[in-house]
Design a protein around this motif. Structure first.
Motif: not given
Length: 235
Positions: A79-98
């Protein structure tokens, strides 16, 4: 746990799951966090897990939201709102998990949503609305893996969208009984590997579509609307 309604100055940045900690969870139940001038980072360090549960209220990030930086990140929005001015990054670095789970509410991304930048990213949407004002990328750089499952709600990428952006990347999209609209070019597997499936009354609309030699579009048995050119590369 943030349980009271408040609209005021938040920290310039917020990290859940930093070095020296196994993990951290923040539950937002009606609290309004704004403005946050830096980044929200979930799972910053390898071996850590950061979880943000947005149940109601709101979050305004003026820079990036990173779900899985070097570690594991989980963002649950019911619910609610999630606002961001730039980027949404999911799984940024090698080996990461998002993983981002959007079940209800509004997600408003000012620049790009990247599902799998160098690591592994998963975006599950079963309700609500996501608007990406520039580019939606599923699987960006070499070694990345991105998965977008749209089983409810609506996604709008106002300019372009890419599934399998660079050589060595992999992107998979399922549009199931839901809607995905891209105003400009939708590129599927033109450089990396990309697969899009539309089924069960799903709706896919794009200004133009390019399916590359490493791409596939499966329509089972729905209709895809292309306002401009439809290009099918060899193989």
């Amino acid at each position: 746990n943030l349980n009271r309604s408040y609209f005021g100055n938040a920290p310039s940045s917020l990290t859940l799951g930093g070095s020296g900690a196994a993990g951290a969870t923040l539950n937002n139940n009606g609290y309004y966090i704004a403005p946050m001038s830096g980044d929200l980072v979930l799972g910053k360090s390898s071996g850590t897990t950061g979880t943000f549960n947005l149940n109601s209220g709101g979050l305004y990030v003026k820079d990036d939201t990173v779900v899985g930086d070097s570690g594991t990140g989980i963002f649950n929005q019911s619910g609610g709102f999630h606002t961001l001015d730039n980027k949404l990054i999911i799984g940024r670095i090698d080996g990461s998990s998002g993983t981002y789970n959007l079940n209800n509410g509004i997600l408003n991304v000012g620049d790009r949503t990247i599902v799998g930048e160098y690591g592994t990213g998963i975006f599950n949407q079963s309700g609500g609305t996501q608007t990406v004002h520039y580019e939606l990328i599923i699987g960006r750089f070499d070694g990345s893996s991105g998965t977008l499952n749209i089983t409810g709600g609506k996604i709008v990428s106002e300019e372009i969208a890419t599934v399998g952006s660079f050589a060595g990347s992999s992107g998979t999209v399922l549009v199931d009984a839901s809607t995905w609209t891209t105003a400009g070019l939708l590129s599927i597997g033109d450089a990396g590997t990309g697969a899009v499936t539309v089924q069960n009354g799903g709706v896919l609309s794009a200004g133009s579509i390019v399916i590359g030699s490493n791409g596939s579009l499966t329509i089972d048995p729905e209709v895809v609307t292309v306002l401009g050119d439809f290009t099918l590369r060899p193989n």
